[in-house]
Design an enzyme around this catalytic site. Structure first.
Site, PDB file in Angstrom:
ATOM      1  N   LYS A 246      -2.385  -1.906  -3.260  1.00 33.24           N
ATOM      2  CA  LYS A 246      -3.454  -1.068  -2.678  1.00 33.24           C
ATOM      3  C   LYS A 246      -3.081   0.395  -2.871  1.00 33.24           C
ATOM      4  CE  LYS A 246      -5.926  -0.162   1.659  1.00 33.24           C
ATOM      5  NZ  LYS A 246      -6.581  -0.737   2.815  1.00 33.24           N
TER       6      LYS A 246
ATOM      7  N   GLU B 146       0.825  -1.211   0.000  1.00 32.51           N
ATOM      8  CA  GLU B 146       0.000   0.000   0.000  1.00 32.51           C
ATOM      9  C   GLU B 146       0.861   1.264   0.000  1.00 32.51           C
ATOM     10  OE1 GLU B 146      -2.625   0.504   3.375  1.00 32.51           O
ATOM     11  OE2 GLU B 146      -3.582   2.248   2.510  1.00 32.51           O
TER      12      GLU B 146
HETATM   13  C1  5MM Z   1      -7.986   1.426   8.515  1.00 31.25           C
HETATM   14  O1  5MM Z   1      -6.985   2.434   8.568  1.00 31.25           O
HETATM   15  C2  5MM Z   1      -5.648   2.072   8.235  1.00 31.25           C
HETATM   16  C3  5MM Z   1      -4.672   2.957   8.951  1.00 31.25           C
HETATM   17  O2  5MM Z   1      -4.651   2.729  10.268  1.00 31.25           O
HETATM   18  P1  5MM Z   1      -3.531   3.490  11.151  1.00 31.25           P
HETATM   19  O3  5MM Z   1      -3.306   4.839  10.516  1.00 31.25           O
HETATM   20  O4  5MM Z   1      -4.168   3.573  12.466  1.00 31.25           O
HETATM   21  O5  5MM Z   1      -2.318   2.626  11.120  1.00 31.25           O
HETATM   22  C4  5MM Z   1      -5.307   2.393   6.793  1.00 31.25           C
HETATM   23  O6  5MM Z   1      -4.040   1.915   6.423  1.00 31.25           O
HETATM   24  C5  5MM Z   1      -6.315   1.838   5.884  1.00 31.25           C
HETATM   25  O7  5MM Z   1      -6.188   0.442   5.825  1.00 31.25           O
HETATM   26  C6  5MM Z   1      -6.154   2.395   4.478  1.00 31.25           C
HETATM   27  O8  5MM Z   1      -5.685   3.714   4.469  1.00 31.25           O
HETATM   28  C7  5MM Z   1      -7.493   2.369   3.825  1.00 31.25           C
HETATM   29  O9  5MM Z   1      -8.400   3.077   4.633  1.00 31.25           O
HETATM   30  P2  5MM Z   1      -9.289   4.200   3.958  1.00 31.25           P
HETATM   31  O10 5MM Z   1     -10.093   4.742   5.106  1.00 31.25           O
HETATM   32  O11 5MM Z   1      -8.329   5.191   3.359  1.00 31.25           O
HETATM   33  O12 5MM Z   1     -10.092   3.458   2.922  1.00 31.25           O
END
Ligand code: 5MM
Length: 336
Positions: A216, A174
């Site tokens: 991702k 990601e």
């Molecule tokens: C679910 O949030 C994840 C980040 O958590 P932390 O910042 O607490 O480590 C994040 O990596 C998430 O998996 C991705 O950004 C996708 O989430 P969104 O909300 O952007 O779809």
């Protein structure tokens, strides 16, 4: 077909996508504070277990990304990974330990967590994880992302991915180019392309099996404070162009992050991407906020109302799944 490729396809095929429920305790606390619910272990488990036992887990969710706390929790007689596996989805785990200031920079970040990772992976596998996630973050400005940040994060992502495959799990890679700023979608396209190309250069150098990787990425968007915005069709077009030019053909699929888009925006853009998709990549979702926001809001009003919360989550997951097949339309958003 390799075992890793089979796992990757199981997660993203047939209109299925990923539920990113891997908020660290700090982030989850912010989410719960925002809806006036106390962030304690029981409440975090209650909300997440409510989602993991929803009907849409069987039909729309191929994998769930968990946080360290959650993968060790149980509900009733079953562990959380067992509950997820029973629904037919695969349990996954976020294995990075967060983004810290990059030495040599005063602002940009490098994601940490490589020390001791091999041992942690073995434990997560035993706990039931079959895929993992690591997120690198990049900002856009006139100076950023710097070459240093692009290289350092790509290198860390590649070393992470190689270790994960060694442990028979699929790494989600990601690289998130943040939407903060007033830059144009064209700049986002240029920077994201550079970031993704460098990631694959490093993944190849580290001998990662690309057929067993899920990318991702962010979609190609204008910065959130940009004064003019491109159309949703342009977003889809630029996103597809970026991925087609930057992702090697061996990669089975792409699961987008929502990155601060609203639920509807993230669904509509994914739908348009799939309608226009002429690449061989599967294009699906790995949403955190865009899958959970409405459900969290509903749940916060009565945390015992499992059925009502699940109804809201099932609807959102169904909409995302339709978008992953290019079959979504706005009129389907009206809930019965
Ligand atoms: C679910 O949030 C994840 C980040 O958590 P932390 O910042 O607490 O480590 C994040 O990596 C998430 O998996 C991705 O950004 C996708 O989430 P969104 O909300 O952007 O779809």
């Amino acid at each position: 077909m390799s075992e890793l490729n089979k796992i990757a396809l199981k997660i993203i095929l047939s209109g299925k996508g990923i539920l990113a429920a891997d908020e660290s305790t700090g982030t989850m606390t912010k989410r719960l504070d925002a809806v006036n619910v106390k962030s304690n272990e029981d409440n975090r488990l209650n909300f997440r277990n409510t989602l993991f036992t929803s009907e849409s887990m069987r039909t729309c969710i191929g994998g769930v990304i968990l946080y360290d706390e959650t993968i060790r929790q149980s509900f009733g007689s079953k562990t959380i990974p067992e509950i997820i596996s029973d629904s037919g989805a695969l349990p996954g785990i976020k294995v990075d330990t967060g983004a810290k200031v990059l030495a040599g920079s005063t602002y940009e970040k490098i994601t940490e967590g490589l020390d001791g990772l091999r041992e942690r992976l073995k434990e997560y596998y035993k706990l039931g994880a079959r895929f993992t996630k690591w997120r690198g973050v990049y900002s856009i400005s006139d100076k950023f992302p710097s070459k240093l940040s692009i290289y350092s994060n790509a290198h860390a992502l590649a070393r992470y991915a190689a270790l994960v495959q060694e442990c028979d799990m699929v790494p989600i890679v990601e690289p998130e180019v943040l939407m903060d700023g007033n830059h144009s979608a064209k700049v986002c396209y240029e920077k994201t392309s550079e970031v993704i190309k460098k990631c694959f250069e490093e993944l190849i150098l580290n001998k990662v099996d690309l057929t067993g990787v899920i990318l991702k990425p962010n979609m190609i968007l204008d910065g959130n404070s940009a004064t003019s915005k491109v159309s949703n069709d342009q977003i889809a077009k630029l996103t597809l162009k970026c991925l087609e030019e930057s992702v090697p053909k061996e990669v089975p699929g792409v699961a987008f992050l929502s990155g601060g888009q609203s639920e509807i925006e993230a669904t509509e853009n994914l739908n348009l991407i799939n309608k226009a998709n002429k690449t061989k990549f599967i294009m699906t979702y790995s949403y955190g906020r865009a899958l959970q926001q409405s459900a969290l809001k509903y749940w916060s009003k009565d945390i015992e109302d499992t059925t009502g919360t699940q109804k809201v989550f099932n609807h959102r997951a169904k909409m995302c799944s339709l978008a992953a097949q290019g079959k979504w339309s706005k009129d389907l958003e009206i809930q019965s």
